[in-house]
Design an enzyme around this catalytic site. Structure first.
Site, PDB file in Angstrom:
ATOM      1  N   SER A 112     -14.519  -5.437  14.192  1.00  0.00           N
ATOM      2  CA  SER A 112     -14.466  -4.032  13.859  1.00  0.00           C
ATOM      3  C   SER A 112     -15.657  -3.812  13.058  1.00  0.00           C
ATOM      4  CB  SER A 112     -13.005  -3.955  12.924  1.00  0.00           C
ATOM      5  OG  SER A 112     -13.047  -3.022  12.450  1.00  0.00           O
ATOM      6  N   TYR A 125      -8.560  -6.587   5.424  1.00  0.00           N
ATOM      7  CA  TYR A 125      -8.897  -6.398   6.970  1.00  0.00           C
ATOM      8  C   TYR A 125     -10.405  -6.641   7.000  1.00  0.00           C
ATOM      9  CZ  TYR A 125      -9.167  -4.309  11.365  1.00  0.00           C
ATOM     10  OH  TYR A 125      -9.610  -4.136  12.700  1.00  0.00           O
TER      11      TYR A 125
END
Length: 166
Positions: A112, A125
């Site tokens: 990401s 995350y």
């Protein structure tokens, strides 16, 4: 190409099954929980037994991990790391020996932008994606001599069901 798409719960594959059927795609669905050693060994063992080899591994399993460091428990950090980092590591370890021995293959890790740029409040995350980026970069260096490519995909915000599960 032969594609085996895996997911924890095949009961939630309705939309994918419809697309595969309508488009007549050569896609087989299989159960695989990246959080579970036995599940990874079983699922990837079946693929290797049926097809003899696995040329490309795409690690795309992931869970969200929003919330501040203060608000998230250590257990929540572990849950996010278990899927987003250790899940990919399990799958890599299940296929990398065969790729190295054949001197060919490709491992694609979906991380990401959050694996390059940390933004609050998503510490768990971001940490998991940073870890997967580092693993990918080291693995790429290790496997280069064996003609095994390691690629990282760093998407930005994409409207997926991960947001409704947060």
């Amino acid at each position: 190409h032969t594609v085996i798409a895996t997911m924890r719960n095949l009961a939630s594959a309705g939309e994918l099954q419809k697309i595969v059927a309508v488009e007549k795609l050569p896609v087989t669905l299989a159960a695989l929980n990246v959080d579970d050693d036995a599940s990874v060994d079983s699922a990837l063992g079946k693929v290797l037994a049926q097809h003899g080899r696995l040329d490309v591994l795409v690690n795309n399993a992931g869970v969200g991990g929003g919330g501040s460091v203060e608000e998230n428990s250590t257990a929540r950090f572990r849950e996010v790391m278990e899927t987003n980092f250790f899940g990919a590591l399990r799958c890599i370890k299940a296929v990398v020996l065969g790729m190295r021995e054949r001197r060919q293959g490709c491992i694609v890790n979906v991380t990401s932008l959050s694996g390059r740029l940390a933004l609050a409040p998503a510490a768990a995350y971001c940490a998991s994606k940073f870890a997967l980026e580092a693993l990918s970069e080291c693995l790429a260096q290790e496997m280069k001599a064996f003609n095994v490519r390691v690629a990282i995909i760093e998407p930005g915000v994409i409207a997926t069901p991960i947001f409704s599960k947060a």
